[in-house]
Design an enzyme around this catalytic site. Structure first.
Site, PDB file in Angstrom:
ATOM      1  N   GLU A 115       2.312  -0.918  -2.895  1.00 47.08           N
ATOM      2  CA  GLU A 115       1.827  -0.950  -1.514  1.00 47.08           C
ATOM      3  C   GLU A 115       0.447  -0.350  -1.342  1.00 47.08           C
ATOM      4  OE1 GLU A 115       4.849  -0.087  -2.448  1.00 47.08           O
ATOM      5  OE2 GLU A 115       6.255  -1.334  -1.348  1.00 47.08           O
ATOM      6  N   HIS A 151      14.875   4.259   6.485  1.00 36.83           N
ATOM      7  CA  HIS A 151      14.821   2.846   6.875  1.00 36.83           C
ATOM      8  C   HIS A 151      15.008   2.641   8.374  1.00 36.83           C
ATOM      9  CE1 HIS A 151      14.126   1.512   2.963  1.00 36.83           C
ATOM     10  NE2 HIS A 151      15.148   0.742   2.736  1.00 36.83           N
TER      11      HIS A 151
HETATM   12  C1  LIG Z   1       8.077   1.391  -1.747  1.00 36.57           C
HETATM   13  C2  LIG Z   1       9.077   0.341  -1.470  1.00 36.57           C
HETATM   14  N1  LIG Z   1       8.675  -0.942  -1.405  1.00 36.57           N
HETATM   15  C3  LIG Z   1       9.549  -1.918  -1.165  1.00 36.57           C
HETATM   16  C4  LIG Z   1      10.873  -1.631  -0.989  1.00 36.57           C
HETATM   17  C5  LIG Z   1      11.870  -2.750  -0.724  1.00 36.57           C
HETATM   18  N2  LIG Z   1      12.745  -2.846  -1.885  1.00 36.57           N
HETATM   19  C6  LIG Z   1      13.951  -2.253  -1.903  1.00 36.57           C
HETATM   20  S1  LIG Z   1      14.716  -2.444  -3.351  1.00 36.57           S
HETATM   21  C7  LIG Z   1      13.455  -3.349  -3.985  1.00 36.57           C
HETATM   22  C8  LIG Z   1      13.527  -3.903  -5.377  1.00 36.57           C
HETATM   23  C9  LIG Z   1      13.283  -2.903  -6.425  1.00 36.57           C
HETATM   24  O1  LIG Z   1      13.547  -3.469  -7.648  1.00 36.57           O
HETATM   25  P1  LIG Z   1      13.785  -2.605  -8.938  1.00 36.57           P
HETATM   26  O2  LIG Z   1      12.912  -1.400  -8.916  1.00 36.57           O
HETATM   27  O3  LIG Z   1      13.654  -3.494 -10.098  1.00 36.57           O
HETATM   28  O4  LIG Z   1      15.264  -2.064  -8.802  1.00 36.57           O
HETATM   29  P2  LIG Z   1      16.636  -2.819  -8.675  1.00 36.57           P
HETATM   30  O5  LIG Z   1      16.900  -3.019  -7.213  1.00 36.57           O
HETATM   31  O6  LIG Z   1      16.537  -4.094  -9.431  1.00 36.57           O
HETATM   32  O7  LIG Z   1      17.644  -1.878  -9.239  1.00 36.57           O
HETATM   33  C10 LIG Z   1      12.447  -3.495  -3.047  1.00 36.57           C
HETATM   34  C11 LIG Z   1      11.228  -4.254  -3.258  1.00 36.57           C
HETATM   35  C12 LIG Z   1      11.260  -0.285  -1.028  1.00 36.57           C
HETATM   36  N3  LIG Z   1      12.524   0.092  -0.805  1.00 36.57           N
HETATM   37  N4  LIG Z   1      10.359   0.675  -1.285  1.00 36.57           N
END
Ligand SMILES: Cc1ncc(C[n+]2csc(CCOP(=O)(O)OP(=O)(O)O)c2C)c(N)n1
Lengths: 371, 333
Positions: free
Chosen positions: A83, A152
């Protein structure tokens, strides 16, 4: 009586509604957002959409649906989870003459781009003596419900309102969502565009043509004589529900939607309070140093409203808890708003709370205009 | 697998257990099974609306937390994300307190204030978890600073997804951890997706280990979800960390069987094919390790796990919601 309460607002609002010259239909807030962007992308090739998940099958709850298919992956693309850098990239592209719409599915993630937003986007036009412009729109959603909790559920608009150079908009209905988003895209300044998740499914009459809702102009949504209630973002909807409940007590509230929080049209509020003598501001955020504090301060400073009775409501001064019993106490709701308003108008009467049954029914009222 | 229930651990089992003793194998299986079943139970309860908290399940991804936490001592520290039921359970967090937290009850591990995404266990040294991707990485690194200063050989393992490695703070933390030789084990659970976005749309190069190695940090990749390979890599890294030799990065390739958030499967949504999942399902590490145990022993562990879960659900169901005063408790320390 409950059924009257359900029907009354809709029929009354329909009656008082003056149709516009362009065709309109009932449209959900979320679809109005997508429509606004599609129209502007059609009109102006420099407009593009970036942000995590804007192109996945859920398409930010549907608010970016169809854009990828229509405009291609060059103009509608997801980003890495970066971000801070992505905010800078969007600002850079904006300075270079493009019109980025940077989308965040949660407002909380703006904190990661705060440095870029506050130190670069907000200040560049001024500190470079007008030599550059940052026509950037940052769309972000406030979450709520289902125990989304601490990180959130935040309404962080006051943080952005504090900074000159940023515009902050928080439309409460589909009509304004479309008009404000088009205005924001065409605006030459960075605009923080706040959307509340609970507004996404609500319908309003929306013209099919492109149109703008002027940024920096508040709207009197409901006229009334006994007190002025200002509702921010989805709290506007709650305030309208409260206003319905108050009518049962013979109290007529004027309800104002500021729509734009910065620049703030306090004049519309001042004029209203000059007539009603009372002001209740209900925010979808904390009250401390918040939007409600600013609105109250401006009214208190205005000569025309000297001596007005003022009060604010907002998030409880805590972090948002997830337990349903606590979450319920965290937010203002139609019943708490109505009883606060009642106490302001009738300070000597016994405290009043709408019956739980009525309050529950009030939750089902949808606001559809007029605009 | 129909094994003879009278069969106790034989040399064959030793061999199949990749050098683990039969009691170590049983302990590892218990962790895996507990995580799988708690989450399946969570998914079963979820549609009843008793759990009003977004749940990010690790079903299919249990191996990394089970393996890594298996080589940690109780006094070591573990840090997870919003998807960290697995880490919490593998590290020894109380099952009932987690279940009650998801139910929003005052007996929950955060007194009903955190929900599924923010679970913590000070007793089991599980750091709290954050919904904002990547935010736990520098926090865990900070823990590592304390652990090094303390000088008792304790370590901290931090779990995060592939998506989290895109955040600047990940690289900034790696640099700092390596610079100060902090006892932090960075465990990347690479399931190939961030919500619904595949790696190919987010990474310019899939070689995350090479990127991390540029900081001078030792790196290990486990390409196939093998729980024993993860355990071995973690064991070696932890030994080095205890000797003061600094951090290690382990990339565990894994697969998420359920939707990003919520209890259901989502192969009908079009962003990933079921066929992609099937290879991983066939390679299920919970079943694999379970099959290495004598049937009677396995049945005993399974029964014990079910009893723990049933108690946890009872506890959550029968606990009270927080009273109104709780809203204002804990704003300031
Ligand atoms: C800083 C931030 N950006 C975007 C999000 C929205 N978001 C929540 S979970 C996620 C995916 C994260 O993927 P990963 O780190 O690979 O973990 P996984 O969910 O696959 O375990 C996103 C983009 C967030 N929670 N925090």
């Amino acid at each position: 009586m409950p059924s009257i309460l359900l029907k009354a607002p809709l029929s009354r609002l329909l009656k008082s509604y003056t149709p516009m010259s362009t065709p309109e239909r009932l449209l959900r807030y979320v679809d109005a957002l997508a429509e606004a962007v599609a129209l502007e992308m059609d009109r102006d090739p420099s407009v593009f959409v970036m942000g995590l998940d804007v192109d996945d099958h859920k398409a930010i709850q549907g608010s970016t649906r169809g854009l990828l298919q229509r405009f291609g992956a060059d103009r509608v693309f997801t980003t890495p989870l970066s971000e801070d850098a992505m905010t800078g990239v969007a600002i850079g592209a904006a300075m270079a003459g493009m019109r980025p719409i940077h989308v965040h599915i949660r407002m909380d993630f703006l904190m990661l781009g705060m440095n870029q937003l506050v130190n670069m986007a907000a200040k560049s036009h001024y500190m470079y003596g007008g030599a550059v412009k940052v026509p950037l729109v940052v769309r972000c959603m406030i979450g709520k419900s289902w125990g989304q909790g601490a990180q959130h559920s935040q309404g962080l608009h006051a943080m952005f309102m504090h900074v000159p150079g940023l515009k902050v908009v928080a439309p409460s209905n589909a009509h304004d969502a479309k008009g404000c988003l088009i205005a924001a895209i065409r605006d030459d300044n960075p605009v923080i565009f706040m959307e509340h998740r609970l507004l996404y499914g609500l319908e309003a009459y929306v013209p099919e043509q492109p149109y703008t809702v002027e940024l920096g102009k508040a709207r009197v949504v409901q006229t009334g004589t006994d007190l002025t209630i200002v509702g921010i973002s989805n709290m506007l909807v709650e305030c309208l529900r409260a206003q319905e409940l108050l009518k049962e007590q013979g109290i007529h509230a004027e309800v104002i939607d500021p729509i734009t929080l910065s620049p703030l049209d306090s004049e519309t509020v001042v004029q209203s309070v000059a007539r009603t003598g009372r002001l209740l501001v209900v925010d979808n955020g904390w009250t401390m140093c918040g939007a409600s504090a600013e609105i109250l301060a401006r009214v208190a400073e205005a000569r025309a409203t000297r001596g007005a009775i003022v009060q604010r409501m907002g998030f409880a001064p805590t972090t948002c808890p997830t337990s349903p019993t606590l979450e319920q106490l965290f937010y203002p709701n139609p019943a708490t708003i109505a009883s606060a308003a009642h106490a302001m108008v009738r300070p000597d009467a016994a405290a009043w709370e709408p019956s739980p049954e009525l309050a529950r029914l009030a939750y089902q009222v949808q606001f559809r205009g007029p605009f | 697998m129909a094994a003879d229930p009278r069969n106790t651990a034989s040399p064959e089992h030793e061999h199949a257990g990749h050098g683990l003793s039969s009691s170590q194998l049983a302990a590892l299986y218990r962790k895996l099974r507990l995580i799988r079943r708690v989450e399946e139970e969570t998914a079963r309860i979820y549609p009843s609306d008793k759990i009003k908290s977004p749940v990010h399940l690790a079903i299919g991804q249990e191996a990394s937390s089970a393996a890594v936490c298996d080589v940690l001592k109780p006094e070591d520290v573990a840090s997870g994300t919003y998807r960290s039921h697995a880490v919490y359970l593998a590290k020894g967090g109380n099952v009932a307190a987690m279940m009650a937290e998801m139910y929003g009850k005052v007996t929950g591990c955060c007194r009903g204030k955190g929900g599924s995404m923010h679970i913590i266990s000070p007793e089991a040294n599980v750091l709290g978890s954050s919904a904002v991707v990547g935010t736990n990485i520098p926090i865990a690194t900070g823990q590592g600073l304390m652990l090094k200063r303390e000088g008792k050989g304790r370590v901290c393992a931090v779990f995060f997804g592939d998506g989290a490695t895109e955040e600047g703070c990940f690289y900034e933390s790696l640099n700092f951890a390596m610079l100060h030789r902090l006892p932090v084990l960075f465990v990347c659970e690479n399931n190939g997706y961030a919500i619904h976005e595949p790696l190919s749309k987010r990474w310019s190069s899939e070689d995350i280990c090479a990127r991390v190695a540029a900081f001078g940090m030792p790196v290990v990749q486990i390409p196939d979800g093998d729980v024993f390979a993860m355990r071995e890599a973690a064991a070696q890294a932890v030994e080095r960390m205890r000797r003061g030799e600094g951090p290690t990065f382990i990339e565990c390739k894994l697969y998420r069987w359920r939707e990003h958030v919520g209890p259901a499967e989502d192969f009908d949504q079009g962003y990933r094919p079921r066929s992609e999942a099937e290879a991983w399902m066939a390679n299920d590490q919970v079943a694999r390790v379970g099959n290495m145990l004598p049937a009677a022993e396995r049945a005993g562990i399974d029964a014990e796990v079910e009893a723990v879960i049933a108690d946890a659900v009872d506890f959550a169901e029968s606990s009270a919601f927080p009273p109104a005063e709780e809203l204002y408790a804990n704003v300031y320390a």
